[in-house]
Scaffold this motif. Structure first.
Motif, short mmCIF file in Angstrom:
data_model
loop_
_atom_site.label_atom_id
_atom_site.label_comp_id
_atom_site.label_asym_id
_atom_site.label_seq_id
_atom_site.Cartn_x
_atom_site.Cartn_y
_atom_site.Cartn_z
N GLY A 215 43.14 34.14 56.40
CA GLY A 215 44.42 33.68 56.92
C GLY A 215 44.47 33.59 58.43
N TYR A 216 43.71 34.43 59.12
CA TYR A 216 43.67 34.38 60.57
C TYR A 216 42.89 33.18 61.09
CZ TYR A 216 45.06 39.36 60.45
OH TYR A 216 45.70 40.54 60.23
N SER A 217 41.93 32.72 60.33
CA SER A 217 40.97 31.72 60.82
C SER A 217 41.21 30.31 60.33
CB SER A 217 39.54 32.14 60.41
OG SER A 217 39.10 33.25 61.15
N LEU A 218 42.06 30.13 59.34
CA LEU A 218 42.21 28.82 58.71
C LEU A 218 42.47 27.71 59.71
CD1 LEU A 218 42.60 26.89 56.31
CD2 LEU A 218 44.95 27.76 56.10
N ILE A 219 43.42 27.88 60.62
CA ILE A 219 43.80 26.80 61.52
C ILE A 219 42.65 26.38 62.43
CG2 ILE A 219 44.69 28.31 63.35
CD1 ILE A 219 46.08 24.89 62.20
N GLU A 220 41.67 27.26 62.64
CA GLU A 220 40.56 26.92 63.53
C GLU A 220 39.61 25.92 62.90
OE1 GLU A 220 40.80 27.51 66.51
OE2 GLU A 220 42.11 29.28 66.66
N PHE A 221 39.78 25.59 61.63
CA PHE A 221 38.98 24.50 61.09
C PHE A 221 39.37 23.18 61.72
CE2 PHE A 221 37.38 27.70 58.44
CZ PHE A 221 36.14 27.23 58.00
N ASP A 222 40.56 23.11 62.25
CA ASP A 222 40.92 21.96 63.11
C ASP A 222 40.03 21.94 64.35
OD1 ASP A 222 42.96 19.89 64.28
OD2 ASP A 222 42.86 21.50 65.78
N THR A 223 39.77 23.11 64.93
CA THR A 223 38.87 23.21 66.09
C THR A 223 37.46 22.77 65.73
OG1 THR A 223 40.18 25.07 66.92
CG2 THR A 223 37.97 24.79 67.85
N PHE A 224 36.95 23.25 64.59
CA PHE A 224 35.61 22.85 64.16
C PHE A 224 35.51 21.35 63.97
CE2 PHE A 224 35.56 27.26 62.09
CZ PHE A 224 34.87 27.82 63.15
N ALA B 6 43.73 23.27 51.88
CA ALA B 6 44.23 23.42 53.25
C ALA B 6 43.16 22.98 54.25
CB ALA B 6 44.62 24.88 53.51
N ALA B 7 41.90 23.32 53.97
CA ALA B 7 40.80 22.89 54.85
C ALA B 7 40.69 21.38 54.88
CB ALA B 7 39.49 23.52 54.38
N LYS B 8 40.85 20.75 53.71
CA LYS B 8 40.81 19.29 53.67
C LYS B 8 41.93 18.69 54.51
CE LYS B 8 38.61 18.64 49.13
NZ LYS B 8 38.81 18.13 47.75
N GLY B 9 43.09 19.31 54.49
CA GLY B 9 44.21 18.83 55.30
C GLY B 9 43.93 18.88 56.78
N LEU B 10 43.01 19.75 57.19
CA LEU B 10 42.63 19.85 58.60
C LEU B 10 41.42 18.98 58.93
CD1 LEU B 10 43.04 23.72 58.96
CD2 LEU B 10 44.52 21.96 59.97
N GLY B 11 40.91 18.24 57.95
CA GLY B 11 39.80 17.33 58.20
C GLY B 11 38.44 17.87 57.82
N ALA B 12 38.39 19.12 57.30
CA ALA B 12 37.13 19.70 56.87
C ALA B 12 36.87 19.35 55.41
CB ALA B 12 37.15 21.22 57.06
N GLN B 13 35.73 19.76 54.91
CA GLN B 13 35.41 19.60 53.50
C GLN B 13 35.82 20.87 52.76
OE1 GLN B 13 34.06 16.63 52.17
NE2 GLN B 13 34.57 15.97 54.23
N CYS C 295 29.91 31.94 57.16
CA CYS C 295 30.98 32.92 57.36
C CYS C 295 31.40 33.46 56.00
CB CYS C 295 32.20 32.29 58.02
SG CYS C 295 31.83 31.36 59.49
N LEU C 296 31.33 34.76 55.83
CA LEU C 296 31.80 35.40 54.61
C LEU C 296 33.16 36.01 54.88
CD1 LEU C 296 28.48 37.16 53.49
CD2 LEU C 296 29.24 34.82 53.07
N PHE C 297 34.19 35.45 54.24
CA PHE C 297 35.57 35.87 54.47
C PHE C 297 36.14 36.54 53.23
CE2 PHE C 297 35.49 32.21 57.46
CZ PHE C 297 36.09 32.76 58.58
N GLY C 298 36.95 37.58 53.45
CA GLY C 298 37.91 37.96 52.44
C GLY C 298 39.08 37.00 52.51
N ASP C 299 39.84 36.87 51.41
CA ASP C 299 40.94 35.92 51.44
C ASP C 299 42.04 36.37 52.40
OD1 ASP C 299 41.35 37.98 49.59
OD2 ASP C 299 42.77 36.83 48.40
N GLY C 300 42.22 37.70 52.55
CA GLY C 300 43.19 38.18 53.53
C GLY C 300 42.79 37.82 54.95
N ASP D 39 38.33 24.07 73.33
CA ASP D 39 39.70 24.56 73.17
C ASP D 39 39.97 24.93 71.73
OD1 ASP D 39 39.56 21.62 72.86
OD2 ASP D 39 41.68 21.82 72.32
N THR D 40 40.59 26.08 71.53
CA THR D 40 40.89 26.63 70.21
C THR D 40 42.39 26.52 69.94
OG1 THR D 40 41.18 28.85 71.09
CG2 THR D 40 38.95 28.23 70.43
N ARG D 41 42.80 26.94 68.75
CA ARG D 41 44.20 26.87 68.39
C ARG D 41 44.93 28.20 68.60
NH1 ARG D 41 45.80 22.46 65.44
NH2 ARG D 41 47.84 23.36 65.95
#
Length: 632
Positions: free
Chosen positions: A525-534, A578-585, A517-522, A94-96
């Motif tokens: 923004g679409y993918s940040l919350i999915e680090f909760d999923t990871f 922000a990633a740390k806030g979702l439990g990632a490193q 994953c190579l991201f532009g900073d723009g 399940d994703t966000r």
């Protein structure tokens, strides 16, 4: 006598009319009985005591087709199929956001060659997937989207989240169907999965109303009044509802074939292959452009690679074909494609299309002989009425065609000086990038140098997911996938936001690979919350964010032409926090660590090997490849 003779036809008319009227009435009654399912119910029982439900039928078909993952964002409309899939050992992830679920299914489809599956709830759950489904359509990915819906009885009556979903998805999908009875689930899904993979692959949509997924006793409770109604109309309505329910479940649990149907994959004719062999055999400066279709089943990537190597013609690789020849292969030409195509006397477009990526065909020389192979005839001939003309247009599977071509051209060789000429142009472009990587930057890090170090750090088992504009455009020049099916980009639609979903699907398909994953900073923004999923699903991936605080790809054109940077500016946001806030490193790579880039990348790899998703926030300057400068 005249009166009797005149009356005779009138006397015969009434019985004829009566017979016709009775026949029409009987036909109407039989038609009504058929529509109400009365005849079917005479032959097939309704098991009112069964606790089975339609979700189990869905899961059985998916299992029989080898589906290992189901991506979703939960909703009450689809709960039965999620539970049933879990019971059969299909991993439910399940994703966000629903769009991420479809992007993940898209990645699974591309990397496995089978159908990728997502399931979302009705109404807004489905509308949230539209961008991903359109991206899958343009990228020709066989994605199956299962969508919840209001009860069949309540559609068009103002039910919660009830919209005309079929009209929404018909323009996006090869196959769309709404299941109206439980017994139709299995054949509809089998047909949908076959359609997704046949011909030109693409997404398909199956709508599953809530009353075909839940068990009989629950649907009965919602549909049929507990107390028998009074009055004639009440009894008529009660009979209609009970019959509707019976028809919904009649024959629901009878055994049916659940496995895959045969696929329809077009193949080039022997005559077409022979004509193309003759054209290539006379070539002095041939070039191949391989596109994503070349990596479609049934030919495995390794066999296609061997065929291309045997053929010995220099080639450009695009889309999913990137990485086919591995890293630094002598036949793989990476730079100056336009110039090479202008010089070539024979060009084989194998799964490549003359759209904006090839300047609509204008990049091809009119003196060149063009062979184009594609499963889709319309796509194959795109813009051929204006800017280019094919010598041979072959509708068929690309990889199968290449393999047949090689079998017929065994022993054929081409002058090595042509390949060396193209390689020399490659070396000159690469030297220019090396020089850019050494340029000083007023503040932050030189993105070219950072990506060169990423290229040196990537392991052989890495998969690259790219999502962005400027930073990713630079990476496409500098970072090489290590093997076939190791590069995932959105495709011709250029969609931002694919990153998290693609990474999710890639890591599940290949758990032993390092997913970068190579991201532009723009785009991030679409993918940040999915680090909760990871984090929740224990899926370790590495995300590198090229953070230049802006939509730089747009800004570069907008400012000089229109004199304003409006809406192009972002901030140097602490994405790692922000990633740390979702439990990632989360790791920060600023100017102060310019000499520690490799160490930070190795730290990210270690964290990933320990099971943690990692975000590396890289503060970079802005590149401009038009004049070679690097701005702040």
């Amino acid at each position: 006598m005249e009166t009797l003779a005149a009356a005779a036809p009138a006397g015969n008319f009434f019985p004829s009319f009566l017979f016709l009227a009775c026949g029409t009435l009987v036909a109407a009654l039989l038609g009504a009985a058929h529509r109400l399912g009365l005849f079917y119910q005479l032959m097939h029982k309704v098991d009112k005591a069964s606790i089975q439900h339609g979700g189990e039928n869905v899961a059985a078909v998916l299992k029989a087709h080898g589906v290992r993952f189901l991506f979703t964002l939960v909703g009450g409309h689809i709960s039965p199929l999620l539970v049933a899939c879990e019971k059969l050992g299909i991993r439910v992830v399940d994703t966000r956001h629903e769009v991420t679920a479809v992007f993940a299914a898209d990645a699974v489809a591309r990397l496995t060659g089978t159908v990728g599956v997502a399931a979302v709830t009705a109404g807004p759950g489905l509308t949230n997937t539209v961008t991903a489904m359109k991206n899958a359509q343009i990228a020709q990915s066989p994605v199956l989207l299962l969508g919840g819906a209001a009860s069949t009885l309540l559609q068009n009556r103002g039910a919660l989240q009830a919209i005309d979903q079929m009209s929404l998805f018909k323009p996006l999908c090869k196959f769309c169907a709404s299941v109206r009875r439980v017994r139709d689930i299995v054949p509809t899904l089998r047909a949908a999965i076959a359609a997704a993979q046949s011909g030109t692959p693409g997404p398909v949509f199956v709508e599953l109303p809530i009353d075909v997924l839940y068990p009989y006793y629950m649907v009965q409770k919602e549909m049929v009044p507990a107390k028998p109604p009074k009055g004639f109309m009440g009894r008529v309505v009660s009979w209609y509802l009970e019959n509707y329910l019976a028809n919904l479940f009649a024959g629901a649990w009878e055994p049916r074939p659940e496995g895959p149907l045969p696929l329809d994959i077009p193949q080039a004719s022997t005559q077409q292959v022979q004509r193309c062999m003759e054209i290539l055999s006379r070539a002095k400066r041939p070039v191949i452009v391989l596109g994503s279709q070349a990596l479609l089943p049934p030919i495995p990537a390794d066999r296609l690679r061997a065929a291309v190597e045997t053929l010995g013609i220099p080639c450009f690789l695009g889309g999913m074909a990137r990485g086919l020849l591995g890293r630094n292969h002598p036949l793989h030409i990476r730079q100056n494609r336009s110039a090479a195509l202008k010089k070539a006397d024979v060009v084989l477009l194998a799964g490549a299309v003359c759209d904006f990526r090839l300047s609509y065909g204008r990049v091809l020389s009119r003196s060149s002989k063009i062979i184009i192979v594609n499963r889709n005839r319309k796509e194959m001939l795109l813009n051929s009425d204006m800017f280019w003309k094919p010598q041979e247009a072959v509708q068929g599977d690309v990889a199968s065609f290449v393999v047949k071509l090689v079998e017929g051209l065994k022993g054929q060789t081409w002058a090595s000086d042509w390949t060396e000429e193209l390689r020399q142009a490659d070396r000159q472009k690469e030297q220019a990038f090396r020089e850019k990587g050494l340029m000083p930057v007023a503040q932050h890090l030189n993105p070219v140098r950072v990506l060169q170090l990423v290229e040196e750090t990537l392991p052989d088992n890495s998969i690259l997911v790219v999502d962005g504009g400027d930073f990713v455009g630079t990476a496409a020049h500098l970072v090489q996938p290590r093997g076939p099916l190791c590069w995932l980009d959105p495709g011709a639609f250029g969609t931002l936001g694919v990153g998290a979903g693609f990474a999710l699907g890639a890591k599940l398909c290949r758990p032993d690979a390092e997913v970068w994953c190579l991201f532009g900073d723009g785009a991030f923004g679409y993918s940040l919350i999915e680090f909760d999923t990871f984090v929740r699903h224990k899926i370790p991936v590495i995300a590198l964010i090229g953070n230049d605080a802006g939509w730089t790809q747009i800004s570069r054109e907008q400012v000089p032409s229109l004199g304003s940077n409006v809406a192009c500016g972002l901030a140097y946001t602490d994405y790692h926090k922000a990633a740390k806030g979702l439990g990632a490193q989360g790791l920060l790579l600023p100017r102060e660590k310019e000499d520690q880039v490799v160490e930070v990348l190795h730290d990210a790899q270690k964290q990933c090997r320990d099971g943690h998703p990692v975000v590396v926030n890289i503060l970079i300057g802005r590149t401009d490849f038009r004049d070679g400068s690097i701005a702040v």
